[in-house]
Design a protein around this motif. Sequence first.
Motif, mmCIF file in Angstrom:
data_model
loop_
_atom_site.group_PDB
_atom_site.id
_atom_site.type_symbol
_atom_site.label_atom_id
_atom_site.label_comp_id
_atom_site.label_asym_id
_atom_site.label_seq_id
_atom_site.Cartn_x
_atom_site.Cartn_y
_atom_site.Cartn_z
ATOM 1 N N VAL A 1 0.827 -1.233 0.033
ATOM 2 C CA VAL A 1 0.141 -0.054 0.034
ATOM 3 C C VAL A 1 0.621 1.283 0.084
ATOM 4 C CG1 VAL A 1 -1.876 -1.187 1.441
ATOM 5 C CG2 VAL A 1 -0.240 -0.057 2.528
ATOM 6 N N ASN A 2 0.430 2.449 -0.368
ATOM 7 C CA ASN A 2 0.896 3.671 -0.352
ATOM 8 C C ASN A 2 0.229 4.442 0.916
ATOM 9 O OD1 ASN A 2 2.060 3.228 -2.754
ATOM 10 N ND2 ASN A 2 0.810 4.735 -4.000
ATOM 11 N N ASN B 1 2.786 16.913 3.591
ATOM 12 C CA ASN B 1 2.356 15.745 3.233
ATOM 13 C C ASN B 1 3.844 14.758 3.132
ATOM 14 O OD1 ASN B 1 -0.379 15.856 3.171
ATOM 15 N ND2 ASN B 1 -0.108 16.870 1.118
ATOM 16 N N ILE C 1 -3.290 8.064 6.089
ATOM 17 C CA ILE C 1 -4.122 7.456 4.971
ATOM 18 C C ILE C 1 -3.438 6.429 4.168
ATOM 19 C CG2 ILE C 1 -5.473 8.127 2.806
ATOM 20 C CD1 ILE C 1 -6.448 9.366 5.679
ATOM 21 N N VAL C 2 -4.067 5.396 4.073
ATOM 22 C CA VAL C 2 -3.360 4.148 3.338
ATOM 23 C C VAL C 2 -4.277 3.898 1.993
ATOM 24 C CG1 VAL C 2 -3.363 1.810 3.275
ATOM 25 C CG2 VAL C 2 -2.954 2.812 5.504
ATOM 26 N N ALA C 3 -3.471 4.027 0.891
ATOM 27 C CA ALA C 3 -4.272 3.837 -0.228
ATOM 28 C C ALA C 3 -3.969 2.323 -0.902
ATOM 29 C CB ALA C 3 -3.740 4.760 -1.370
ATOM 30 N N ARG D 1 -9.025 1.782 -3.390
ATOM 31 C CA ARG D 1 -9.949 2.235 -1.965
ATOM 32 C C ARG D 1 -8.773 2.800 -1.058
ATOM 33 N NH1 ARG D 1 -12.030 -3.369 0.536
ATOM 34 N NH2 ARG D 1 -10.090 -4.133 -0.573
ATOM 35 N N ARG D 2 -9.163 3.643 -0.292
ATOM 36 C CA ARG D 2 -8.704 4.395 0.931
ATOM 37 C C ARG D 2 -9.384 4.214 2.053
ATOM 38 N NH1 ARG D 2 -5.408 9.838 -1.103
ATOM 39 N NH2 ARG D 2 -4.757 9.099 -3.188
ATOM 40 N N ALA D 3 -8.336 4.448 3.104
ATOM 41 C CA ALA D 3 -8.941 4.172 4.562
ATOM 42 C C ALA D 3 -7.796 5.064 5.474
ATOM 43 C CB ALA D 3 -8.980 2.769 4.909
ATOM 44 N N ILE E 1 -6.067 -0.814 9.230
ATOM 45 C CA ILE E 1 -7.201 -0.171 8.506
ATOM 46 C C ILE E 1 -8.521 -1.093 8.860
ATOM 47 C CG2 ILE E 1 -5.599 0.953 7.038
ATOM 48 C CD1 ILE E 1 -5.991 -1.275 5.014
#
Length: 393
Positions: free
Chosen positions: A72-73, A112, A140-142, A147-149, A167
């Motif tokens: 994930v990013n 950021n 924030i995880v992408a 999807r993002r969370a 997440i």
Amino acid sequence: MRRTFTWLPWVLLIIVIIGFIAWQQYQKPKAPVAPDGVKMPAEKVEPLIDTSRTGGVVSYSAAVKVAAPAVVNIFTTQKVKQLDHPLMNDPAFREFFGNQLPEQLNPEQNENSLGSGVIVRPDGYILTNNHVISQADQIIVALQDGRRAAAKIIGTDPDTDLAVIKIELDKLPVLPFKLSGNEVGDVVLAIGNPFGVGQTVTQGIISATGRSDLGINTYEDFIQTDAAINPGNSGGALIDVAGNLIGVNTAIFSQSGGSLGIGFAIPAKICQQVLNSILKDGRVVRGWLGISLMPIQQENIIEPKQAGVVVADVLKNGPAAQAGLLKGDKITQVNEEKITSAAHLINYVALQAPNSTVKIQVERAGKPLTLDVVVGERKVQNSDSQYIPLPQR
């Protein structure tokens, strides 16, 4: 006469074929012949490697398809107050506002930073580097699927530069740990988010294993790789050609800030230990002796390196001091483990449970001595480094 011309072409064809076969036999290399005329057997050349092991791999797309969805990013934000306006240091200006500065002259900005992480459990637990999220106000995880969370911090371990975040999403892809069997020369792939350009895969080999004494972390047992790793790859995955997680990318050795083909990843074994400890206790519990160490000084560098380490200092009232360990003692063995370096001793003691007893064999003034030491619990410490822990953009 007419019959002669009928079969003559066939005779000529047969003669040509026989001549061609004879010429081919003449061109073949002849087996060596001994001086006495005895024919010697032809030399049999065995291949240096078993080429069937690689299966003729020309693409690693299958491994990437398995592993990439679980990488994930990570986007983090940090509130930064701007206090550098020249009027803010003017006493008359501050008195005019009653030392209550206008909000527009004291704004808050979101800074950021970009990093990576690896989903290691289907219930949303993610491994990343501690330096990626340590100063974050929001994480924030992408995911690769779009999807993002928002993520929350479950626990951190600055001594290995690892952190566990979580997440709340379902149907998450997971990367399995590969704890052993990784050898120098094995092909590996690094997956992460370098420079914030998006998920990127680079390929290389394992250049070395067991790298330590680098000054990156307190506990070091790195996998070194020449797969291109750059800022933003922090917390990303180092995988094998089957898509298994063999390490978490954490640092590069560089004078320019870019990849020079010397990158370091925390092995999966350490990652799993940190993860399990944080999930169980909320922190990583390690054994500790309360000593500082230095390598053995050898005047003759030609001779083999001596095993063991020398005690440089003993913390007053620490576990080692209470057991009678002294400055200058040479530690050669702990329990059944022969000590080869300072990093080896630190890592071994760290695995011992606090309040357990270890037998330490030392040499003091040339004489052997065995001491029973009750292991203490190590407190979290940070270490400075000349290496680059993949700073974020």
